[in-house]
Design a protein around this motif. Sequence first.
Motif, PDB file in Angstrom:
ATOM      1  N   LYS A  93      41.024  58.310  48.323  1.00 32.44           N
ATOM      2  CA  LYS A  93      39.741  58.817  47.820  1.00 32.44           C
ATOM      3  C   LYS A  93      38.543  57.950  48.223  1.00 32.44           C
ATOM      4  CE  LYS A  93      41.793  61.137  43.838  1.00 32.44           C
ATOM      5  NZ  LYS A  93      41.814  61.272  42.373  1.00 32.44           N
ATOM      6  N   GLU A  94      38.786  56.660  48.466  1.00 36.67           N
ATOM      7  CA  GLU A  94      37.689  55.786  48.849  1.00 36.67           C
ATOM      8  C   GLU A  94      38.244  54.579  49.583  1.00 36.67           C
ATOM      9  OE1 GLU A  94      35.826  54.659  45.235  1.00 36.67           O
ATOM     10  OE2 GLU A  94      37.438  53.318  44.610  1.00 36.67           O
ATOM     11  N   THR A  95      37.297  53.805  50.156  1.00 39.33           N
ATOM     12  CA  THR A  95      37.709  52.614  50.881  1.00 39.33           C
ATOM     13  C   THR A  95      38.306  51.606  49.920  1.00 39.33           C
ATOM     14  OG1 THR A  95      35.985  52.970  52.533  1.00 39.33           O
ATOM     15  CG2 THR A  95      36.937  50.756  52.394  1.00 39.33           C
ATOM     16  N   LEU A  96      39.476  51.098  50.289  1.00 43.34           N
ATOM     17  CA  LEU A  96      40.182  50.147  49.451  1.00 43.34           C
ATOM     18  C   LEU A  96      39.574  48.754  49.641  1.00 43.34           C
ATOM     19  CD1 LEU A  96      42.606  50.173  47.498  1.00 43.34           C
ATOM     20  CD2 LEU A  96      44.057  49.577  49.429  1.00 43.34           C
ATOM     21  N   LYS A  97      39.340  48.041  48.539  1.00 46.75           N
ATOM     22  CA  LYS A  97      38.730  46.718  48.594  1.00 46.75           C
ATOM     23  C   LYS A  97      39.795  45.633  48.558  1.00 46.75           C
ATOM     24  CE  LYS A  97      34.494  48.295  46.340  1.00 46.75           C
ATOM     25  NZ  LYS A  97      33.583  48.145  45.186  1.00 46.75           N
ATOM     26  N   ASP A  98      39.484  44.469  49.175  1.00 46.26           N
ATOM     27  CA  ASP A  98      40.426  43.361  49.236  1.00 46.26           C
ATOM     28  C   ASP A  98      40.785  42.844  47.850  1.00 46.26           C
ATOM     29  OD1 ASP A  98      40.716  43.349  51.945  1.00 46.26           O
ATOM     30  OD2 ASP A  98      39.185  41.831  52.323  1.00 46.26           O
ATOM     31  N   GLU A  99      39.818  42.887  46.911  1.00 46.46           N
ATOM     32  CA  GLU A  99      40.107  42.360  45.579  1.00 46.46           C
ATOM     33  C   GLU A  99      41.220  43.133  44.892  1.00 46.46           C
ATOM     34  OE1 GLU A  99      36.033  43.465  45.567  1.00 46.46           O
ATOM     35  OE2 GLU A  99      36.948  42.589  47.368  1.00 46.46           O
ATOM     36  N   VAL A 100      41.234  44.480  45.116  1.00 41.54           N
ATOM     37  CA  VAL A 100      42.268  45.326  44.507  1.00 41.54           C
ATOM     38  C   VAL A 100      43.637  44.988  45.087  1.00 41.54           C
ATOM     39  CG1 VAL A 100      43.058  47.695  44.156  1.00 41.54           C
ATOM     40  CG2 VAL A 100      40.610  47.160  44.052  1.00 41.54           C
ATOM     41  N   VAL A 101      43.685  44.819  46.392  1.00 41.93           N
ATOM     42  CA  VAL A 101      44.937  44.502  47.047  1.00 41.93           C
ATOM     43  C   VAL A 101      45.421  43.117  46.652  1.00 41.93           C
ATOM     44  CG1 VAL A 101      46.081  44.158  49.275  1.00 41.93           C
ATOM     45  CG2 VAL A 101      44.454  46.042  48.984  1.00 41.93           C
ATOM     46  N   ASN A 102      44.479  42.135  46.611  1.00 42.11           N
ATOM     47  CA  ASN A 102      44.860  40.768  46.229  1.00 42.11           C
ATOM     48  C   ASN A 102      45.440  40.743  44.819  1.00 42.11           C
ATOM     49  OD1 ASN A 102      43.961  39.859  48.679  1.00 42.11           O
ATOM     50  ND2 ASN A 102      41.958  39.213  47.916  1.00 42.11           N
ATOM     51  N   LYS A 103      44.840  41.527  43.933  1.00 39.93           N
ATOM     52  CA  LYS A 103      45.316  41.578  42.561  1.00 39.93           C
ATOM     53  C   LYS A 103      46.735  42.157  42.497  1.00 39.93           C
ATOM     54  CE  LYS A 103      43.957  43.269  37.975  1.00 39.93           C
ATOM     55  NZ  LYS A 103      42.946  44.047  37.224  1.00 39.93           N
ATOM     56  N   ALA A 104      46.980  43.206  43.280  1.00 41.11           N
ATOM     57  CA  ALA A 104      48.308  43.820  43.305  1.00 41.11           C
ATOM     58  C   ALA A 104      49.352  42.855  43.879  1.00 41.11           C
ATOM     59  CB  ALA A 104      48.283  45.104  44.132  1.00 41.11           C
ATOM     60  N   VAL A 105      48.981  42.112  44.955  1.00 44.10           N
ATOM     61  CA  VAL A 105      49.919  41.169  45.564  1.00 44.10           C
ATOM     62  C   VAL A 105      50.235  40.039  44.593  1.00 44.10           C
ATOM     63  CG1 VAL A 105      50.214  39.469  47.408  1.00 44.10           C
ATOM     64  CG2 VAL A 105      49.252  41.726  47.920  1.00 44.10           C
ATOM     65  N   ALA A 106      49.198  39.572  43.847  1.00 40.11           N
ATOM     66  CA  ALA A 106      49.428  38.506  42.867  1.00 40.11           C
ATOM     67  C   ALA A 106      50.380  38.963  41.777  1.00 40.11           C
ATOM     68  CB  ALA A 106      48.076  38.061  42.268  1.00 40.11           C
ATOM     69  N   LYS A 107      50.222  40.193  41.341  1.00 41.75           N
ATOM     70  CA  LYS A 107      51.098  40.725  40.297  1.00 41.75           C
ATOM     71  C   LYS A 107      52.543  40.805  40.798  1.00 41.75           C
ATOM     72  CE  LYS A 107      51.441  44.609  37.069  1.00 41.75           C
ATOM     73  NZ  LYS A 107      50.844  45.913  36.664  1.00 41.75           N
TER      74      LYS A 107
END
Length: 803
Positions: free
Chosen positions: A775-789
């Motif tokens: 739906k929209e451009t994915l941001k690095d912060e969202v991905v970083n948060k998912a990888v940390a989890k």
Amino acid sequence: MLLSYDWLKDYLDINLSPEDLGEKIERTSVEVDSVSKRSDGLKKIVVGKIISFEKHPDAGHLNICQIDVGEDEPLQIVCGAPNVEVGKKVIVALSGARVGGNIKIKKAKMRGVQSNGMLCGLDEIGFPKDVVPDEWKDGIYFLPDDAKLGDSVFDYLGMNDPLIDLDVTPNRGDMLSLRGAVYDLAAVFDQKVNFDEKADKELGQTESKTNIKAHADEDLAPIYKLKVVKDVEVKPSPLWLQIKLWNLGIKPINNVVDITNLVMMKLGQPLHAYDLSKIADGDLRVRRAKPGEKITTLDEEERELSALDVVIADSEKPVGLAGLMGGNDTKVTKDTTDIVIEAGVFAPVATRKMAQKELLHTDASQRFERGIDKGNVENALNYAAGLIQDLANGRASQGVVIGSDEVVKPVTISISAERINHVLGTSLSEKEITDIFHRLGFTVENKDHEMLVTVPTRCWDIKIDADLIEEVARIYGYDNIPVTLPVTVTTEGSFTPKQQLIKNSRKILLGEGLTHAISYSLTTEAKAKMFLLNDSNETNLQWPMTNDHAVLRMNLLSGLLDDIAYNQARGVEDVPFFEQGRVFFREADQVRPTEVEHIAGAISGSLAQSTWNQKATPMDFFGMKGIVTKYLETLSLADEISYEATDSISEMHPGQTALIKLGDEVIGFVGQVHPSTAKTFKIKPTFVFELDLDKLVTAKKSEQQYQQVSPFPKISRDMAMLVNDDITNAQVYAIIKRRGGAFLKKVTLFDVYDGEHVPAGKKSLAYSLTFENPKETLKDEVVNKAVAKITKHLQDELDVEIR
């Protein structure tokens, strides 16, 4: 069934050639396999007479014979037969002759002595060995004394009689006799025939007391009758009788046995003759065999019997297998003086089962299995007794001894011309139909547009109106029936879901490089029990044709491994097979097994051949697992597929085998065949899978839906970690998928390493994680948060070390 053309002409006025007659029979009655004469392909075989002979000077077993063949000078022929006799008329193959097996006879020297032809036995001029009488099987044949020197021998031996080989179907048992064929052809040619064969001499020349008793179980033999003939002279049959028999494929034995065989071929009623002096207490009865009883039959085979067998027994032991063959101990020999002739009707099913069990299919069993004319049993018995009076100088007893009897009445069937025309699409009048029935020998009573048709007992297969319609059709002529299109409702055909899945499965596996194989559903007990996930009782055949095909299979893989072994034994190293078919499971109390659809694959060697830019790679566990995974992905299964290591299948390698689960249910397995199993089958390392296709058919499916390709960029992250050796990829994958969030679209294991710089008891796993937001451009912060989890849960749950 061989049918003699010349014998037919004794009863019918036939103006057709043998070949045309065969064509007519095939169009109206039964199939005809061939029309031939025993003399076909033979030439220059004549009557000769032995004038003199002397021993060969250099070979004591050879005789130098002087043979008169009606020419100016006798022929010198060297012969090795032991029965050479001066003055006897013999079969002479002249120089240039063609004898049996298309062998050409040439002039030759035998141990230095010139031989200008050959003296022949019956088998040497084309007679099958199994029809040559025993007295002639080891020597040359003596022709009648009135045979004219130089004449062709064919007419003297009946070799010019055209023989029509009928392929009789089970519903036309009446065609297994000359009588049945004559009546049938009389209807076809619209001729009258009288086939009431009676004894030439009056029967009953001895007293009523016959010293024989008969008893029969009516379920096993609804009709069982005996007749005694005393003071018989057992000797070879006259030549005319021997010719009739050997032309019909039956070996002449002696005059008494030959008469029983002649009556069977002529009237369709099998008979058997016993030596009366060898029947204990003069008592014959039809009964079930007792388990463990034994009998040596006329073929000199000792047979152990079971309670399923039906025997003819005297007061002490079995003396014959009912409907199959008599016993060797009571056979008629040259020393026999008094005989008892047996005629009966034996239960078709019991006869067939016993013939299958004993692998003993005889002319008699063939007729009893298909049925015989119950109304002609006693007539055939009397006819045989009369012939024995004529040809063996016997004295037949008065009347018959009855062990069981059945009131046999002709069948009456009601039918109308309207019904017949409606079924056949014809417009025959009632008179035309009545004429056809009369030609068949049926009686017809016309009443209120209905025909009451009475069928004689010789047509025992005709029981309902449909049978009468068939008779009208074939006598009227199939070619005369008009061609019409059926009136029906047009429907759109389609596959059932199961059929469609099976069809798609074959297509998918063919696309993956496997070849469709079809193996036997029957195997050995040991192979049937292989590769089982659940216990099951095997299903054994009662009468298997071979020991290798005695049990219904409970897996597909053993058949595929046999196929691989067959190919590799012939130099084919790379064998990729799959098979879809049924396996058969049975509980202890089941009579019939449960049939289950399975699909299986087996690959030995490489799936792809070496090319200039790519080397062939031998199949391994992961390659076979990939094939299975790709196949299952095409089925749109709603539940998740998982693989679980197992060592529960003894025929599979314990370190390279996994159960395949759909949700919590096991649907199959994949892995490497155990080396010891591969050695048993004599195959190279092989990887296999087998799936329960019925479970896949009934499993929940998810609808395939189109998803639009995202216009926004993806973000990929690589994650490498050290884990303990006992941690599996499935465990790591499950945590990543569960904790990766809604935007994690793909997880791929791209590296496994446990070499240098990796601590002992550890291994390195590296994954590529792909994130995407449609739906929209994915941001690095969202991905970083998912990888940390993901990292936190991997560390907490599996104690991994992120590198």
